[in-house]
Design a protein around this motif. Structure first.
Motif, PDB file in Angstrom:
ATOM      1  N   ALA A   9       4.308  -6.612  -2.162  1.00 50.05           N
ATOM      2  CA  ALA A   9       5.166  -5.735  -1.370  1.00 50.05           C
ATOM      3  C   ALA A   9       4.776  -5.787   0.105  1.00 50.05           C
ATOM      4  CB  ALA A   9       5.088  -4.299  -1.903  1.00 50.05           C
ATOM      5  N   VAL A  10       3.462  -5.783   0.378  1.00 55.52           N
ATOM      6  CA  VAL A  10       2.974  -5.893   1.758  1.00 55.52           C
ATOM      7  C   VAL A  10       3.474  -7.202   2.376  1.00 55.52           C
ATOM      8  CG1 VAL A  10       0.894  -6.312   3.153  1.00 55.52           C
ATOM      9  CG2 VAL A  10       0.933  -4.437   1.499  1.00 55.52           C
ATOM     10  N   ALA A  11       3.353  -8.285   1.619  1.00 57.80           N
ATOM     11  CA  ALA A  11       3.786  -9.596   2.115  1.00 57.80           C
ATOM     12  C   ALA A  11       5.285  -9.600   2.397  1.00 57.80           C
ATOM     13  CB  ALA A  11       3.439 -10.682   1.103  1.00 57.80           C
ATOM     14  N   LEU A  12       6.051  -9.078   1.470  1.00 54.39           N
ATOM     15  CA  LEU A  12       7.503  -9.064   1.596  1.00 54.39           C
ATOM     16  C   LEU A  12       7.943  -8.251   2.821  1.00 54.39           C
ATOM     17  CD1 LEU A  12       9.736 -10.331  -0.060  1.00 54.39           C
ATOM     18  CD2 LEU A  12       9.768  -8.301  -1.512  1.00 54.39           C
ATOM     19  N   GLU A  13       7.336  -7.087   2.994  1.00 55.36           N
ATOM     20  CA  GLU A  13       7.695  -6.227   4.125  1.00 55.36           C
ATOM     21  C   GLU A  13       7.273  -6.860   5.450  1.00 55.36           C
ATOM     22  OE1 GLU A  13       6.085  -2.324   3.266  1.00 55.36           O
ATOM     23  OE2 GLU A  13       7.743  -1.871   1.901  1.00 55.36           O
ATOM     24  N   THR A  14       6.080  -7.454   5.458  1.00 49.96           N
ATOM     25  CA  THR A  14       5.563  -8.066   6.686  1.00 49.96           C
ATOM     26  C   THR A  14       6.392  -9.279   7.087  1.00 49.96           C
ATOM     27  OG1 THR A  14       3.335  -7.361   6.059  1.00 49.96           O
ATOM     28  CG2 THR A  14       3.500  -9.008   7.808  1.00 49.96           C
ATOM     29  N   LEU A  15       6.731 -10.103   6.110  1.00 48.28           N
ATOM     30  CA  LEU A  15       7.427 -11.358   6.403  1.00 48.28           C
ATOM     31  C   LEU A  15       8.914 -11.169   6.679  1.00 48.28           C
ATOM     32  CD1 LEU A  15       5.639 -13.527   3.684  1.00 48.28           C
ATOM     33  CD2 LEU A  15       5.277 -13.676   6.153  1.00 48.28           C
ATOM     34  N   ARG A  69      -0.828  -3.559 -10.848  1.00 47.52           N
ATOM     35  CA  ARG A  69      -0.513  -2.737  -9.673  1.00 47.52           C
ATOM     36  C   ARG A  69      -1.015  -3.360  -8.365  1.00 47.52           C
ATOM     37  NH1 ARG A  69       1.302   2.323  -9.836  1.00 47.52           N
ATOM     38  NH2 ARG A  69       0.537   2.637 -11.946  1.00 47.52           N
ATOM     39  N   PRO A  70      -2.290  -3.835  -8.317  1.00 50.49           N
ATOM     40  CA  PRO A  70      -2.782  -4.427  -7.054  1.00 50.49           C
ATOM     41  C   PRO A  70      -1.972  -5.658  -6.638  1.00 50.49           C
ATOM     42  CG  PRO A  70      -4.606  -3.980  -8.561  1.00 50.49           C
ATOM     43  CD  PRO A  70      -3.348  -3.771  -9.336  1.00 50.49           C
TER      44      PRO A  70
END
Length: 139
Positions: free
Chosen positions: A112-118, A105-106
């Protein structure tokens, strides 16, 4: 038709072997039938229908607020209805699905954070795909 799926199966198996994620004996365990199972599964069909698919997508993301560098390789991300579906292949033997999902999960949350940010595009779903059983686990 079927030939497209066959091509994808061979490509995916070769990618998994070439990526060094698997030791040789593990790679031998994954046969074409397991991978074919993926492409005939719901998530596999959705991926094949996607207008944009990324495989083995390496990223680096620096988060200033935590002074943290996140590095990783996304096994598979594809666009569906304008959002990302994040998919991670795992070779674990699954004794307890809950423990299995919790352990990754982590990692998927950071991906997901990376994908959304980038990309500026939302992650709608995060899934683990167990190659050993052909099961998909939403995380």
């Amino acid at each position: 038709g079927g030939s497209g799926v066959e091509h994808e199966i061979i490509r995916m198996r070769d990618e998994v072997k070439a990526s060094g994620i698997l030791r040789d004996e593990e790679a031998e365990v994954i046969d074409a039938a397991d991978v074919a199972g993926f492409f005939s599964s719901d998530i596999g069909r959705r991926m094949l229908a996607s207008p944009e698919i990324h495989r083995e997508w390496g990223f680096n993301l620096f988060r200033e607020e935590e002074n943290l560098l996140i590095q990783g390789v996304i096994d598979c991300a594809f666009v569906e209805n304008g959002n990302w579906i994040l998919l991670d292949y795992k070779t674990d033997r699954i004794e307890d699905p809950e423990v299995f999902c919790e352990s990754y999960r982590p990692q998927l949350a950071w991906y997901a954070v990376a994908l959304e940010t980038l990309t500026g595009r939302k992650v709608h779903e995060k899934c683990l795909y167990a190659l050993s059983t052909g099961q998909v686990f939403p995380v």
